[in-house]
Scaffold this motif. Structure first.
Motif, PDB file in Angstrom:
ATOM      1  N   PRO A  11       0.837  -1.158   0.103  1.00 44.12           N
ATOM      2  CA  PRO A  11      -0.042   0.022  -0.115  1.00 44.12           C
ATOM      3  C   PRO A  11       0.777   1.342   0.138  1.00 44.12           C
ATOM      4  O   PRO A  11       1.880   1.317   0.768  1.00 44.12           O
ATOM      5  CB  PRO A  11      -0.628  -0.138   1.183  1.00 44.12           C
ATOM      6  N   GLY A  16      -1.658   3.315  -7.915  1.00 40.50           N
ATOM      7  CA  GLY A  16      -2.844   3.827  -8.246  1.00 40.50           C
ATOM      8  C   GLY A  16      -2.225   4.908  -9.420  1.00 40.50           C
ATOM      9  O   GLY A  16      -2.468   5.350 -10.300  1.00 40.50           O
ATOM     10  N   ASP A  35     -10.124   1.693  -6.200  1.00 43.31           N
ATOM     11  CA  ASP A  35     -11.115   2.699  -6.818  1.00 43.31           C
ATOM     12  C   ASP A  35     -12.326   2.293  -6.823  1.00 43.31           C
ATOM     13  O   ASP A  35     -13.517   3.181  -6.588  1.00 43.31           O
ATOM     14  CB  ASP A  35     -10.498   3.182  -8.147  1.00 43.31           C
ATOM     15  N   MET A  55     -12.546  -2.154   4.625  1.00 43.72           N
ATOM     16  CA  MET A  55     -11.605  -1.211   4.095  1.00 43.72           C
ATOM     17  C   MET A  55     -11.132  -0.501   5.200  1.00 43.72           C
ATOM     18  O   MET A  55     -10.073  -0.204   5.475  1.00 43.72           O
ATOM     19  CB  MET A  55     -12.003  -0.458   2.905  1.00 43.72           C
ATOM     20  N   VAL A  61     -11.315  -7.207   1.529  1.00 45.39           N
ATOM     21  CA  VAL A  61     -12.648  -7.201   1.072  1.00 45.39           C
ATOM     22  C   VAL A  61     -12.929  -8.783   0.625  1.00 45.39           C
ATOM     23  O   VAL A  61     -11.826  -9.279   0.109  1.00 45.39           O
ATOM     24  CB  VAL A  61     -13.038  -6.158  -0.021  1.00 45.39           C
ATOM     25  N   ASP A  88      -4.747  -2.922 -11.051  1.00 41.96           N
ATOM     26  CA  ASP A  88      -3.969  -2.263 -10.246  1.00 41.96           C
ATOM     27  C   ASP A  88      -4.574  -2.732  -8.864  1.00 41.96           C
ATOM     28  O   ASP A  88      -5.617  -2.232  -8.675  1.00 41.96           O
ATOM     29  CB  ASP A  88      -3.977  -0.810 -10.757  1.00 41.96           C
ATOM     30  N   GLY A  89      -3.867  -3.411  -8.117  1.00 39.35           N
ATOM     31  CA  GLY A  89      -4.258  -3.958  -6.850  1.00 39.35           C
ATOM     32  C   GLY A  89      -5.150  -4.975  -6.876  1.00 39.35           C
ATOM     33  O   GLY A  89      -5.650  -5.374  -5.689  1.00 39.35           O
ATOM     34  N   PHE A  90      -5.063  -5.670  -7.763  1.00 46.89           N
ATOM     35  CA  PHE A  90      -5.789  -6.978  -8.043  1.00 46.89           C
ATOM     36  C   PHE A  90      -5.011  -7.894  -8.844  1.00 46.89           C
ATOM     37  O   PHE A  90      -4.372  -7.496  -9.776  1.00 46.89           O
ATOM     38  CB  PHE A  90      -7.244  -6.974  -8.514  1.00 46.89           C
ATOM     39  N   ARG A 127       4.130   8.520   2.901  1.00 47.06           N
ATOM     40  CA  ARG A 127       3.147   8.809   1.610  1.00 47.06           C
ATOM     41  C   ARG A 127       1.905   8.710   2.044  1.00 47.06           C
ATOM     42  O   ARG A 127       0.914   9.728   1.807  1.00 47.06           O
ATOM     43  CB  ARG A 127       3.422   7.917   0.515  1.00 47.06           C
ATOM     44  N   LEU A 128       1.374   7.593   2.675  1.00 49.54           N
ATOM     45  CA  LEU A 128       0.172   7.507   2.863  1.00 49.54           C
ATOM     46  C   LEU A 128      -0.351   8.536   4.109  1.00 49.54           C
ATOM     47  O   LEU A 128      -1.394   8.835   3.834  1.00 49.54           O
ATOM     48  CB  LEU A 128      -0.150   5.964   3.192  1.00 49.54           C
ATOM     49  N   ARG A 131      -1.162  11.594   2.482  1.00 50.13           N
ATOM     50  CA  ARG A 131      -2.558  11.410   1.512  1.00 50.13           C
ATOM     51  C   ARG A 131      -3.703  11.669   2.406  1.00 50.13           C
ATOM     52  O   ARG A 131      -4.525  12.581   2.261  1.00 50.13           O
ATOM     53  CB  ARG A 131      -2.420  10.255   0.890  1.00 50.13           C
ATOM     54  N   ASP A 135      -8.658   5.384   5.233  1.00 55.03           N
ATOM     55  CA  ASP A 135      -7.980   4.216   5.938  1.00 55.03           C
ATOM     56  C   ASP A 135      -6.551   4.742   5.830  1.00 55.03           C
ATOM     57  O   ASP A 135      -5.744   3.806   5.997  1.00 55.03           O
ATOM     58  CB  ASP A 135      -8.241   3.005   4.887  1.00 55.03           C
ATOM     59  N   ILE A 177       9.771   7.095 -11.944  1.00 59.25           N
ATOM     60  CA  ILE A 177       9.384   5.896 -11.727  1.00 59.25           C
ATOM     61  C   ILE A 177       8.733   5.459 -12.835  1.00 59.25           C
ATOM     62  O   ILE A 177       8.781   4.222 -13.543  1.00 59.25           O
ATOM     63  CB  ILE A 177       8.422   5.718 -10.406  1.00 59.25           C
TER      64      ILE A 177
HETATM   65  P1  B4P Z   1      -5.909   0.567  -2.996  1.00 59.61           P
HETATM   66  O1  B4P Z   1      -6.892   1.393  -3.268  1.00 59.61           O
HETATM   67  O2  B4P Z   1      -5.274  -0.695  -3.724  1.00 59.61           O
HETATM   68  O3  B4P Z   1      -4.665   1.269  -2.428  1.00 59.61           O
HETATM   69  P2  B4P Z   1      -3.260   1.371  -1.878  1.00 59.61           P
HETATM   70  O4  B4P Z   1      -2.475  -0.012  -1.950  1.00 59.61           O
HETATM   71  O5  B4P Z   1      -3.368   1.954  -0.593  1.00 59.61           O
HETATM   72  O6  B4P Z   1      -2.582   2.436  -2.504  1.00 59.61           O
HETATM   73  P3  B4P Z   1      -1.548   2.583  -4.067  1.00 59.61           P
HETATM   74  O7  B4P Z   1      -0.366   1.649  -4.000  1.00 59.61           O
HETATM   75  O8  B4P Z   1      -2.423   2.466  -5.299  1.00 59.61           O
HETATM   76  O9  B4P Z   1      -0.728   3.863  -3.602  1.00 59.61           O
HETATM   77  P4  B4P Z   1      -1.058   5.450  -4.533  1.00 59.61           P
HETATM   78  O10 B4P Z   1      -0.737   5.546  -5.874  1.00 59.61           O
HETATM   79  O11 B4P Z   1      -2.429   5.731  -4.109  1.00 59.61           O
HETATM   80  O12 B4P Z   1      -6.551  -0.418  -1.510  1.00 59.61           O
HETATM   81  C1  B4P Z   1      -7.191   0.150  -0.501  1.00 59.61           C
HETATM   82  C2  B4P Z   1      -8.235  -0.802  -0.013  1.00 59.61           C
HETATM   83  O13 B4P Z   1      -9.107  -1.424  -0.678  1.00 59.61           O
HETATM   84  C3  B4P Z   1      -7.232  -2.091   0.541  1.00 59.61           C
HETATM   85  O14 B4P Z   1      -6.699  -1.764   1.828  1.00 59.61           O
HETATM   86  C4  B4P Z   1      -8.497  -2.946   0.766  1.00 59.61           C
HETATM   87  O15 B4P Z   1      -9.461  -3.161   1.719  1.00 59.61           O
HETATM   88  C5  B4P Z   1      -9.452  -2.752  -0.658  1.00 59.61           C
HETATM   89  N1  B4P Z   1      -8.968  -3.564  -1.752  1.00 59.61           N
HETATM   90  C6  B4P Z   1      -8.588  -3.122  -2.878  1.00 59.61           C
HETATM   91  N2  B4P Z   1      -8.250  -3.920  -3.766  1.00 59.61           N
HETATM   92  C7  B4P Z   1      -8.765  -5.323  -3.268  1.00 59.61           C
HETATM   93  C8  B4P Z   1      -8.762  -6.632  -3.595  1.00 59.61           C
HETATM   94  N3  B4P Z   1      -8.086  -7.109  -4.979  1.00 59.61           N
HETATM   95  N4  B4P Z   1      -9.130  -7.478  -2.678  1.00 59.61           N
HETATM   96  C9  B4P Z   1      -9.523  -7.429  -1.409  1.00 59.61           C
HETATM   97  N5  B4P Z   1      -9.459  -5.787  -1.101  1.00 59.61           N
HETATM   98  C10 B4P Z   1      -9.043  -4.787  -1.989  1.00 59.61           C
HETATM   99  O16 B4P Z   1      -0.232   6.442  -3.534  1.00 59.61           O
HETATM  100  C11 B4P Z   1      -0.341   6.663  -2.388  1.00 59.61           C
HETATM  101  C12 B4P Z   1       0.211   8.151  -2.056  1.00 59.61           C
HETATM  102  O17 B4P Z   1       1.525   8.178  -2.462  1.00 59.61           O
HETATM  103  C13 B4P Z   1      -0.795   9.102  -2.852  1.00 59.61           C
HETATM  104  O18 B4P Z   1      -1.170  10.137  -2.097  1.00 59.61           O
HETATM  105  C14 B4P Z   1       0.272   9.656  -3.857  1.00 59.61           C
HETATM  106  O19 B4P Z   1      -0.010  10.577  -4.347  1.00 59.61           O
HETATM  107  C15 B4P Z   1       1.488   9.381  -3.131  1.00 59.61           C
HETATM  108  N6  B4P Z   1       2.584   8.985  -4.288  1.00 59.61           N
HETATM  109  C16 B4P Z   1       2.628   8.191  -5.286  1.00 59.61           C
HETATM  110  N7  B4P Z   1       3.824   8.379  -5.806  1.00 59.61           N
HETATM  111  C17 B4P Z   1       4.605   8.933  -5.310  1.00 59.61           C
HETATM  112  C18 B4P Z   1       6.118   9.340  -5.230  1.00 59.61           C
HETATM  113  N8  B4P Z   1       6.865   9.006  -6.426  1.00 59.61           N
HETATM  114  N9  B4P Z   1       6.565  10.284  -4.519  1.00 59.61           N
HETATM  115  C19 B4P Z   1       5.720  10.757  -3.691  1.00 59.61           C
HETATM  116  N10 B4P Z   1       4.297  10.594  -3.244  1.00 59.61           N
HETATM  117  C20 B4P Z   1       3.748   9.601  -4.030  1.00 59.61           C
END
Ligand code: B4P
Length: 186
Positions: A11, A16, A35, A55, A61, A88-90, A127-128, A131, A135, A177
């Motif tokens: 995460p 995303g 999303d 979440m 989920v 993305d995320g799956f 980062r998180l 944001r 969660d 990246i």
């Molecule tokens: P997700 O929505 O998938 O989110 P994530 O893993 O937290 O974030 P991601 O890696 O996409 O990071 P992002 O680009 O947003 O999951 C949320 C929840 O949904 C899970 O906990 C779960 O409950 C549920 N869920 C989702 N998929 C599921 C599945 N398949 N099965 C079951 N449950 C599921 O970046 C994060 C932050 O960093 C942002 O603020 C961004 O602006 C910043 N950022 C990004 N790149 C950067 C960089 N290079 N430098 C600085 N900041 C940066």
């Protein structure tokens, strides 16, 4: 040029962020289960009501729910004659990965590359926290990282053994990246 890809990573690794740009640039279907689940929560649907508390705790989920969402989107795209997608995320655990494999076999499609975004926990946390999504408080983020290690990280080996995995350093500016990822796709 690779057109059927998965983004894997902890995460906050930026899945995303990178997926959105890449999918737009290459006209791929961007399928973010996070999303899609958040959209269901916002709409107050039965599905969203089921997902919301899970979440907020930083847990996964149910597989059935997530799979139903993915299946309907991929089937619709195939019916419309499209075939390029970025998941993305799956999948997020082995059961989801195996179900995806069965679904893709039905559709006559294959994953071409799995991109693993790699980043240290301390940077993920920063980062998180900056944001600040519902969660994104420290206790929930730490739990999401544990869930990632226990349930999602085994997919690294799973896709390595299939010869599909490529790791990318996910630190530094977004554009740097993106360039590292693009270099793996052509
Ligand atoms: P997700 O929505 O998938 O989110 P994530 O893993 O937290 O974030 P991601 O890696 O996409 O990071 P992002 O680009 O947003 O999951 C949320 C929840 O949904 C899970 O906990 C779960 O409950 C549920 N869920 C989702 N998929 C599921 C599945 N398949 N099965 C079951 N449950 C599921 O970046 C994060 C932050 O960093 C942002 O603020 C961004 O602006 C910043 N950022 C990004 N790149 C950067 C960089 N290079 N430098 C600085 N900041 C940066």
């Amino acid at each position: 040029m690779k057109q059927r890809l998965l983004f894997l990573g902890p995460p906050g690794a930026g899945k995303g962020t990178q997926a959105e740009q890449l999918a737009k640039g290459r006209q791929l279907l961007h399928l973010s289960t996070g999303d899609l689940l958040r959209a269901e929560v916002k709409a107050g649907s039965a599905l969203g009501q089921q997902a919301e508390a899970v979440m907020a705790r930083g847990e996964l989920v149910s597989d059935a729910l997530v799979l139903a969402i993915v299946r309907s989107r991929l089937e619709r795209q195939a019916e419309e004659g499209g075939s390029g997608w970025l998941l993305d995320g799956f999948p997020r655990n082995l059961a989801q990965a195996e179900a995806l494999e069965r679904l893709l076999a039905e559709l006559g499609q294959q994953i071409e590359i799995v991109v693993l975004l790699e980043l240290d926990d301390s940077v993920l946390l920063q980062r998180l926290l900056s944001r600040g999504r519902a969660d994104d408080n420290e206790a929930v983020i730490r739990h999401r990282l544990e869930v990632y290690r226990e349930q999602t990280a085994p997919l690294i080996r799973y896709y390595q053994e299939k010869g599909l995995l490529e790791g990318v350093d996910a630190s530094g500016p977004v554009e740097a990246i993106a360039a590292r990822i693009t270099a793996l796709l052509d």
